[in-house]
Write a protein that holds these residues in place. Sequence first.
Motif, PDB file in Angstrom:
ATOM      1  N   ARG A  19       0.847  -1.193   0.000  1.00 22.21           N
ATOM      2  CA  ARG A  19       0.000   0.000   0.000  1.00 22.21           C
ATOM      3  C   ARG A  19       0.883   1.245   0.000  1.00 22.21           C
ATOM      4  O   ARG A  19       1.825   1.357   0.766  1.00 22.21           O
ATOM      5  CB  ARG A  19      -0.879  -0.011   1.249  1.00 22.21           C
ATOM      6  CG  ARG A  19      -1.659   1.256   1.453  1.00 22.21           C
ATOM      7  CD  ARG A  19      -2.479   1.167   2.706  1.00 22.21           C
ATOM      8  NE  ARG A  19      -3.055   2.456   3.050  1.00 22.21           N
ATOM      9  CZ  ARG A  19      -4.218   2.613   3.637  1.00 22.21           C
ATOM     10  NH1 ARG A  19      -4.938   1.568   3.978  1.00 22.21           N
ATOM     11  NH2 ARG A  19      -4.670   3.807   3.910  1.00 22.21           N
ATOM     12  N   THR A  20       0.512   2.186  -0.850  1.00 18.90           N
ATOM     13  CA  THR A  20       1.149   3.491  -0.803  1.00 18.90           C
ATOM     14  C   THR A  20       0.084   4.541  -0.531  1.00 18.90           C
ATOM     15  O   THR A  20      -0.986   4.523  -1.135  1.00 18.90           O
ATOM     16  CB  THR A  20       1.909   3.845  -2.092  1.00 18.90           C
ATOM     17  OG1 THR A  20       2.362   5.200  -1.997  1.00 18.90           O
ATOM     18  CG2 THR A  20       1.077   3.695  -3.344  1.00 18.90           C
ATOM     19  N   ASP A  21       0.379   5.421   0.386  1.00 20.34           N
ATOM     20  CA  ASP A  21      -0.548   6.495   0.746  1.00 20.34           C
ATOM     21  C   ASP A  21      -0.142   7.818   0.110  1.00 20.34           C
ATOM     22  O   ASP A  21      -0.440   8.887   0.635  1.00 20.34           O
ATOM     23  CB  ASP A  21      -0.628   6.644   2.265  1.00 20.34           C
ATOM     24  CG  ASP A  21      -1.409   5.515   2.918  1.00 20.34           C
ATOM     25  OD1 ASP A  21      -2.108   4.782   2.192  1.00 20.34           O
ATOM     26  OD2 ASP A  21      -1.330   5.363   4.139  1.00 20.34           O
ATOM     27  N   TYR A  23      -1.445   9.380  -2.157  1.00 24.86           N
ATOM     28  CA  TYR A  23      -2.599  10.219  -2.458  1.00 24.86           C
ATOM     29  C   TYR A  23      -3.224  10.840  -1.216  1.00 24.86           C
ATOM     30  O   TYR A  23      -4.160  11.611  -1.312  1.00 24.86           O
ATOM     31  CB  TYR A  23      -3.637   9.439  -3.272  1.00 24.86           C
ATOM     32  CG  TYR A  23      -3.313   9.488  -4.741  1.00 24.86           C
ATOM     33  CD1 TYR A  23      -4.002  10.329  -5.597  1.00 24.86           C
ATOM     34  CD2 TYR A  23      -2.271   8.727  -5.265  1.00 24.86           C
ATOM     35  CE1 TYR A  23      -3.687  10.402  -6.930  1.00 24.86           C
ATOM     36  CE2 TYR A  23      -1.942   8.794  -6.612  1.00 24.86           C
ATOM     37  CZ  TYR A  23      -2.655   9.639  -7.432  1.00 24.86           C
ATOM     38  OH  TYR A  23      -2.332   9.728  -8.765  1.00 24.86           O
ATOM     39  N   PHE A  24      -2.707  10.501  -0.050  1.00 19.96           N
ATOM     40  CA  PHE A  24      -3.199  11.113   1.188  1.00 19.96           C
ATOM     41  C   PHE A  24      -2.312  12.265   1.650  1.00 19.96           C
ATOM     42  O   PHE A  24      -2.597  12.898   2.651  1.00 19.96           O
ATOM     43  CB  PHE A  24      -3.312  10.075   2.303  1.00 19.96           C
ATOM     44  CG  PHE A  24      -4.431   9.094   2.090  1.00 19.96           C
ATOM     45  CD1 PHE A  24      -5.603   9.461   1.451  1.00 19.96           C
ATOM     46  CD2 PHE A  24      -4.316   7.802   2.541  1.00 19.96           C
ATOM     47  CE1 PHE A  24      -6.639   8.565   1.263  1.00 19.96           C
ATOM     48  CE2 PHE A  24      -5.347   6.889   2.362  1.00 19.96           C
ATOM     49  CZ  PHE A  24      -6.499   7.269   1.719  1.00 19.96           C
ATOM     50  N   GLY A  56      -7.150   6.589  -2.229  1.00 21.36           N
ATOM     51  CA  GLY A  56      -7.131   8.029  -2.445  1.00 21.36           C
ATOM     52  C   GLY A  56      -7.115   8.416  -3.906  1.00 21.36           C
ATOM     53  O   GLY A  56      -7.425   9.552  -4.259  1.00 21.36           O
ATOM     54  N   TYR A  77      -9.612   2.040  -3.789  1.00 27.57           N
ATOM     55  CA  TYR A  77     -10.675   2.211  -2.810  1.00 27.57           C
ATOM     56  C   TYR A  77     -11.834   2.897  -3.510  1.00 27.57           C
ATOM     57  O   TYR A  77     -11.713   4.027  -3.974  1.00 27.57           O
ATOM     58  CB  TYR A  77     -10.168   3.031  -1.632  1.00 27.57           C
ATOM     59  CG  TYR A  77     -11.221   3.351  -0.598  1.00 27.57           C
ATOM     60  CD1 TYR A  77     -11.962   2.347  -0.010  1.00 27.57           C
ATOM     61  CD2 TYR A  77     -11.480   4.653  -0.227  1.00 27.57           C
ATOM     62  CE1 TYR A  77     -12.926   2.630   0.930  1.00 27.57           C
ATOM     63  CE2 TYR A  77     -12.444   4.955   0.722  1.00 27.57           C
ATOM     64  CZ  TYR A  77     -13.166   3.928   1.302  1.00 27.57           C
ATOM     65  OH  TYR A  77     -14.128   4.214   2.224  1.00 27.57           O
TER      66      TYR A  77
END
Length: 145
Positions: A19-21, A23-24, A56, A77
């Motif tokens: 998982r990469t966040d 976009y948050f 995101g 998501y």
Amino acid sequence: MRAHRRHPQAGRALLHHARTDAYFVPWEDPAARFAEAQRRARLYVAAGADGVFVPGMSSLDEIAALAGALDKPLNVYAGYAGAPSAGVLAHAGARRISLGCGPLQSALGLVGRIAAQAFGHGRFDTMGEGMLSVGEINGLFSATP
């Protein structure tokens, strides 16, 4: 293609989704944000990830571009993608679609509306919308379908 690893006790296949966040995190340049998410996704795949999750991400064009850049499945998501249909997300390249905490957020939103009507207006009509019976709730916890 590498065989999936097996859980040592259950004997079931394990899929490792990274998982990469990216976009948050606030970005001034959306292209730079996409490039960073793509960079991370490629590193995860190179390290052995069976798939990549990028919550995101909301642009179908970006979903399509990232899915096309990876040789592993892309998971998105649904709540951040503007809630298009599963078919639309699949057409864009998503191979897994997560609901994440969306159902919980929806349930809490309904609780808030019920409370606002009950305490603010003395009304209880919202409470019956979609309400499960006691039998249906018990069935959710049944050992047999």
